[in-house]
Design a protein around this motif. Structure first.
Motif, PDB file in Angstrom:
ATOM      1  N   SER A   1      38.840  54.558 -52.158  1.00 45.40           N
ATOM      2  CA  SER A   1      37.632  54.557 -51.323  1.00 45.40           C
ATOM      3  C   SER A   1      37.657  53.464 -50.258  1.00 45.40           C
ATOM      4  O   SER A   1      36.858  53.467 -49.343  1.00 45.40           O
ATOM      5  CB  SER A   1      36.407  54.345 -52.201  1.00 45.40           C
ATOM      6  OG  SER A   1      36.446  53.020 -52.713  1.00 45.40           O
ATOM      7  N   GLN A   2      38.586  52.506 -50.386  1.00 43.39           N
ATOM      8  CA  GLN A   2      38.680  51.368 -49.461  1.00 43.39           C
ATOM      9  C   GLN A   2      37.330  50.652 -49.323  1.00 43.39           C
ATOM     10  O   GLN A   2      36.924  50.271 -48.224  1.00 43.39           O
ATOM     11  CB  GLN A   2      39.191  51.823 -48.092  1.00 43.39           C
ATOM     12  CG  GLN A   2      40.544  52.489 -48.238  1.00 43.39           C
ATOM     13  CD  GLN A   2      41.200  52.850 -46.917  1.00 43.39           C
ATOM     14  OE1 GLN A   2      40.867  52.281 -45.891  1.00 43.39           O
ATOM     15  NE2 GLN A   2      42.110  53.778 -46.940  1.00 43.39           N
ATOM     16  N   ASN A   3      36.644  50.520 -50.452  1.00 47.43           N
ATOM     17  CA  ASN A   3      35.296  49.954 -50.450  1.00 47.43           C
ATOM     18  C   ASN A   3      35.342  48.431 -50.243  1.00 47.43           C
ATOM     19  O   ASN A   3      35.951  47.707 -51.019  1.00 47.43           O
ATOM     20  CB  ASN A   3      34.655  50.294 -51.801  1.00 47.43           C
ATOM     21  CG  ASN A   3      33.203  49.904 -51.861  1.00 47.43           C
ATOM     22  OD1 ASN A   3      32.828  48.798 -51.523  1.00 47.43           O
ATOM     23  ND2 ASN A   3      32.382  50.848 -52.286  1.00 47.43           N
TER      24      ASN A   3
ATOM     25  N   SER B   1      46.483  52.209 -47.683  1.00 48.52           N
ATOM     26  CA  SER B   1      45.717  51.803 -46.497  1.00 48.52           C
ATOM     27  C   SER B   1      46.447  50.742 -45.679  1.00 48.52           C
ATOM     28  O   SER B   1      46.031  50.415 -44.585  1.00 48.52           O
ATOM     29  CB  SER B   1      44.372  51.234 -46.931  1.00 48.52           C
ATOM     30  OG  SER B   1      44.602  50.006 -47.623  1.00 48.52           O
ATOM     31  N   CYS B   2      47.546  50.180 -46.230  1.00 48.04           N
ATOM     32  CA  CYS B   2      48.303  49.106 -45.571  1.00 48.04           C
ATOM     33  C   CYS B   2      47.391  47.930 -45.217  1.00 48.04           C
ATOM     34  O   CYS B   2      47.580  47.285 -44.181  1.00 48.04           O
ATOM     35  CB  CYS B   2      48.977  49.591 -44.289  1.00 48.04           C
ATOM     36  SG  CYS B   2      50.021  51.023 -44.540  1.00 48.04           S
ATOM     37  N   ASN B   3      46.395  47.640 -46.051  1.00 48.39           N
ATOM     38  CA  ASN B   3      45.431  46.590 -45.730  1.00 48.39           C
ATOM     39  C   ASN B   3      46.076  45.203 -45.806  1.00 48.39           C
ATOM     40  O   ASN B   3      46.502  44.758 -46.871  1.00 48.39           O
ATOM     41  CB  ASN B   3      44.253  46.699 -46.711  1.00 48.39           C
ATOM     42  CG  ASN B   3      43.125  45.765 -46.360  1.00 48.39           C
ATOM     43  OD1 ASN B   3      43.314  44.565 -46.207  1.00 48.39           O
ATOM     44  ND2 ASN B   3      41.942  46.329 -46.218  1.00 48.39           N
ATOM     45  N   GLU B   4      46.108  44.528 -44.654  1.00 46.43           N
ATOM     46  CA  GLU B   4      46.817  43.237 -44.555  1.00 46.43           C
ATOM     47  C   GLU B   4      46.216  42.165 -45.472  1.00 46.43           C
ATOM     48  O   GLU B   4      46.925  41.420 -46.131  1.00 46.43           O
ATOM     49  CB  GLU B   4      46.746  42.709 -43.113  1.00 46.43           C
ATOM     50  CG  GLU B   4      47.574  43.498 -42.125  1.00 46.43           C
ATOM     51  CD  GLU B   4      49.064  43.400 -42.415  1.00 46.43           C
ATOM     52  OE1 GLU B   4      49.545  42.280 -42.686  1.00 46.43           O
ATOM     53  OE2 GLU B   4      49.745  44.448 -42.399  1.00 46.43           O
TER      54      GLU B   4
ATOM     55  N   LEU C   1      50.841  45.662 -54.915  1.00 44.86           N
ATOM     56  CA  LEU C   1      51.224  45.503 -53.503  1.00 44.86           C
ATOM     57  C   LEU C   1      51.827  46.811 -52.982  1.00 44.86           C
ATOM     58  O   LEU C   1      51.512  47.269 -51.876  1.00 44.86           O
ATOM     59  CB  LEU C   1      52.256  44.370 -53.429  1.00 44.86           C
ATOM     60  CG  LEU C   1      52.591  43.769 -52.085  1.00 44.86           C
ATOM     61  CD1 LEU C   1      51.343  43.308 -51.384  1.00 44.86           C
ATOM     62  CD2 LEU C   1      53.546  42.598 -52.261  1.00 44.86           C
ATOM     63  N   GLY C   2      52.677  47.429 -53.793  1.00 45.82           N
ATOM     64  CA  GLY C   2      53.317  48.693 -53.392  1.00 45.82           C
ATOM     65  C   GLY C   2      52.299  49.803 -53.168  1.00 45.82           C
ATOM     66  O   GLY C   2      52.417  50.603 -52.232  1.00 45.82           O
TER      67      GLY C   2
END
Length: 892
Positions: free
Chosen positions: A497-499, A534-537, A567-568
């Motif tokens: 959900s990238q909440n 999401s590749c969220n930095e 991380l993966g």
């Protein structure tokens, strides 16, 4: 007599030597002999053509023209059917050189162009390999329609164009003249049902955009089917380019559900938004929402798409998957499997004679824990069972709590969480029933209840975010088991959900200095799940710092491997985006460096079918290691994760894994069964079943455990009788070994997952789409099984609940325009690959006709057996809305 023999031999030799010389001296005779074999018609044709050849060389242009026209007529009438070399081409072969020489001498004129056309056709059979003469003469010939020379000629030209194009690209020469030809050829192919050939040519000359102009309503479906199927075998970035073209073609013809699938396959949310803008039909929009819900995308229906609030809320409800539980229970009632099952019904100990059947009456904590999981898996989503939800009787003071306390310490956590699994997807009733555990004084029970809340909310979203409200406060609690329960619960409830709120709660846990390793490990996994792909930095950085802060002794712990895995997951399926992080991972402590590298690569290329990566992983597995290295496990899993994308790669990977079993070190052999399980999840292939059965008796107990769990995974939710039989036999074989017996029980529970109504396969929509959250759940489970003794047989057995991310009903549920179940006849059979086949081949074979709702096994496809309704989705899986066919007439 005797001396004459060598002599006769010698004379024979002499005659043999002379024979070729004779033929060479006297070609006339040989030709005459050949002419005698020809029928009168052929002979007349041959002489006629020879006459034309002579006339072409005549000085009089009038004669030349007539001869060329006639020759052209002869060739054209013959090339229409292509079963053998056409007669005119055969007879003109000897004169090819003569005509070429004459062509070079001619002055530029229309006649010269006519001759060039004819030479171009003759070059079909005569041109030396690699010379591309057919194309050379075509480019200088007249501008007439190339199709008139027949299919074979056009096909040959297309082949020569692609070679010539490649050569000119290297030399940086202009390709304008070639492209003009390409346009003609593509138009010809598209008219004559040869869409795959048109697509191939355009791929060679890197100009797929031309396709969009040439497709029409008759052939767009076949064209797009070929495009989407070939995308699997193309290297990046060509594959996304091909899917983009398919998307634009589907949009052009308003085939919206297919376009949506391509948008999801590309993971392009802009495309999804475009679809909602373009498509105004409310029913179709509801169907989109069902597809989005099945894929597990969190998507907000914005006000710009849908003006009316009511409709918008209805759509958002479908995307939130609120219908899932209701549909699943409708299916269960229809198939009549609502009756709760107890673990004993699954073990079927009475079928085993002798040892192992009598001893199972003793209550041991390990056996009870196994029964807890079996009970949870078998009754998943049914809302009732015989251990946890039994109504309390006044005398016994409630039997669900009594079962709870038949488990020891951390076992209670799994037992309490199992209630969440039984009430899967049913948020209201689930939270109500879990509530009683929150008042417990036992920390493990509270931890289990928190995890249960996460499980109930898994794959289902809710406007009022109950999971966040309940779990957020517990993350800060002192007790570590409660902390882990809350963290894992958040990870399951908000997977994909990238909440941002969840991020705000979990990130500080990573940064705290004194947090124990297990809490950090589960936090990393939960963040990886919430931000999957999401590749969220920010999240990546937080996990990297947490990894760098850990002491060497921590990094050797099996749980430390969950950090690189978290991380993966951030880069799941995102290919090159992982490179920067992979570079950073090279600076880690050497204890975990390679392990991290393999894990990142395997996640980033999961589901892409990238052959180079599979070879890279195989190369890593070929190295013989010092003790204590663990990175080959993720490399073996990597082979499976990358190769699961398409059937061919999958079969080849199974063969490669066989080799690893024979030549690999122990740590590789332990991972191979899990890799096989990932490749055939919920799809019990006989050869894989046999391999795993063999490994389940392996001398190394870790290999045997992995093989047993893998048997459960490949048979998950299939009720496969053969696997069930194998596991029963294993339960009596290992009746003295508690650890192995525990694995057998878990596998038995998996095979009967949801009483056979659920699947764990992350692929859906006829194996075209890969759900990232489902895959993430399976990958976490597989990584946890790389070290069985520490994790699953240790005190972290609740990682088994990560499988809930991949659980989906394997059903086809047809609903009417008001979304009420509607029973219609459908044919269900093995899917047949019809890409690029001529005509309208059958898409399923060996079908049976059932009434919906129906179960679909791996590789099955359904089609409606009535014309009374029109399905709004071309792929009949999950929820499909039917609308009545206005043209349908009842047969009287």
């Amino acid at each position: 007599m005797a001396p004459a023999e060598p002599n006769s031999g010698a004379s024979g030799g002499a005659i043999r030597d002379q024979a070729p010389v004779k033929a060479a001296k006297d070609p006339k005779k040989k030709d005459d002999k050949k002419d005698e074999d020809l029928s009168e018609e052929d002979l007349a044709l041959k002489q006629q053509l020879e006459l034309y050849v002579e006339r072409v060389q005549d000085a009089d242009p009038g004669l030349q023209k007539v001869a060329l026209e006639s020759m052209r007529q002869e060739i054209r009438s013959a090339t229409s059917s292509m079963t053998s070399v056409p007669k005119p081409l055969k007879f003109l072969r000897p004169h090819y050189g003569t005509l070429q020489a004459h062509y070079d001498k001619m002055a530029d004129s229309d006649l010269k162009k006519l001759l060039a056309d004819i030479l171009s056709v003759l070059a079909l059979t005569m041109s030396p390999e690699g010379e591309r003469e057919s194309l050379k003469y075509r480019l200088v010939g007249s501008e007439d329609d190339i199709g008139s020379w027949g299919h074979e000629y056009v096909r040959n030209l297309a082949g020569e164009i692609s070679q010539e194009y490649a050569k000119r690209q290297v030399e940086d020469a202009s390709t304008k003249d070639l492209m003009e030809l390409v346009v003609q050829i593509v138009a010809f192919h598209m008219k004559h049902n040869a869409e795959p050939e048109a697509v191939d040519l355009l791929m060679e000359v890197e100009d797929l955009d031309l396709l969009v102009e040439h497709v029409d309503s008759a052939n767009y479906n076949r064209t797009c089917l070929y495009l989407t199927s070939s995308a699997k075998y193309l290297p990046g970035p060509d594959d996304t380019l091909v899917l983009d073209i398919a998307y634009s073609i589907y949009m052009k013809f308003e085939e919206f559900p297919r376009a949506l699938q391509i948008a999801l396959s590309l993971d392009n949310i802009q495309y999804v938004k475009q679809l909602f803008h373009r498509c105004k039909d409310p029913l179709k929009r509801q169907q989109f929402c069902f597809i989005l819900a099945r894929h597990g995308v969190s998507f907000e229906v914005e006000e710009g798409f849908v003006a009316e609030d009511e409709e918008r809320e209805a759509l958002q409800e479908i995307i939130n998957n609120t219908k899932l539980n209701e549909g699943y229970l409708t299916l269960a009632r229809d198939i009549e499997v609502m009756e709760p099952k107890s673990p004993e019904d699954i073990y079927k100990a009475h079928l085993l004679d002798g040892r192992g059947s009598g001893g199972s009456t003793v209550d041991s904590a390990r056996q009870n824990l196994a029964a807890t999981f079996v009970n949870a898996f078998v009754n998943a989503g049914f809302g009732q069972d015989k251990l946890m939800t039994v109504p309390s009787e006044a005398s016994s003071g409630g039997s669900s709590s009594s079962w709870l306390f038949k488990n020891k310490e951390h076992g209670k956590a799994s037992a309490a969480a199992s209630l969440g699994m039984i009430l899967l997807w049913d948020v209201d009733s689930g939270l109500a029933q879990l509530d009683k555990y929150f008042h417990s004084t036992d920390t493990h029970v509270i931890a289990g209840a928190l995890l249960g809340v996460g499980i109930v909310n898994c794959n289902v979203q809710n406007e009022c975010d109950p999971a966040l409200a309940l779990l957020a406060d517990y993350v800060e609690k002192e007790d570590y088991s409660i902390k882990i329960g809350a963290i894992m619960g958040l990870g399951l409830a908000y997977a994909g959900s990238q909440n941002e709120q969840v991020r705000g709660i979990l990130m500080p846990v990573l940064a705290e200095g004194k947090t124990p390793l297990d809490v950090v490990a589960f936090t990393a996994i939960s963040l990886g799940l919430v931000f999957v792909g999401s590749c969220n930095e920010d999240v990546a950085q937080a996990i990297i710092f947490a990894l760098m802060d850990r002491s060497e002794s921590d990094l050797v712990d099996p749980l430390a491997r969950f950090l690189p895995l978290g991380l993966g997951l951030l880069y799941l399926g995102k290919q090159d985006s992982v490179e920067a992080t992979a570079e950073v991972s090279k600076t880690f402590n050497e204890k975990i460096r390679k392990h991290c590298d393999m894990t990142l690569l395997s996640c980033a290329y999961a589901g892409t079918g990238n052959v180079l990566k599979v070879q890279h992983f195989l190369g890593q597995c070929a190295q013989h290691l010092e003790k204590g290295e663990s990175y080959q496990g993720p490399a073996v899993l990597g082979i499976a994760m990358v190769a699961m994308a398409e059937e061919l790669g999958l079969d080849m990977a199974i063969r490669s894994l066989e080799h690893l079993l024979q030549y690999g070190e122990q740590n590789i052999r332990r991972a191979v069964p899990l890799a096989l399980a990932l490749l055939c999840i919920s799809n019990p292939k006989v050869n894989v079943m046999d391999t795993l059965s063999r490994l389940s008796h392996d001398a190394d107990s870790e290999v045997a455990m992995a093989a047993i769990i893998s048997l459960g995974l490949i048979g998950a939710g299939t009720n496969n009788a053969r696997i069930a039989g194998m596991l029963r036999n294993l339960s009596s074989y290992y009746y003295k070994d508690a650890g192995l017996l525990f694995c057998v029980r878990i596998a038995q529970g998996l095979v009967h997952l949801g009483k056979g109504l659920l699947t764990l396969s992350p692929y859906h929509s006829e194996r075209f789409l890969l759900s990232p959250t489902s895959l993430a759940g399976l990958v976490v489970m597989a990584h946890a099984c790389l070290d069985m003794k520490a994790i699953i047989l240790g005190k972290y057995h609740y990682v088994l609940y990560f499988l809930v991310l991949a659980m989906q009903p394997r059903m086809l549920m047809t609903v009417d325009e008001n979304l009420k179940p509607l029973s219609v006849p459908v044919r269900v059979g093995q899917a047949v690959d019809v890409v690029g086949q001529a005509g309208r081949p059958k898409t399923i074979t060996g079908f049976q006709t059932h009434s919906t709702p129906v179960l679909l096994s791996a590789g099955d496809r359904a089609e409606l057996a009535t014309e009374k309704y029109i399905p709004l989705s071309p792929i009949l899986e999950g929820f499909v809305i039917l609308k009545e066919n206005p043209d349908y007439k009842e047969e009287s």
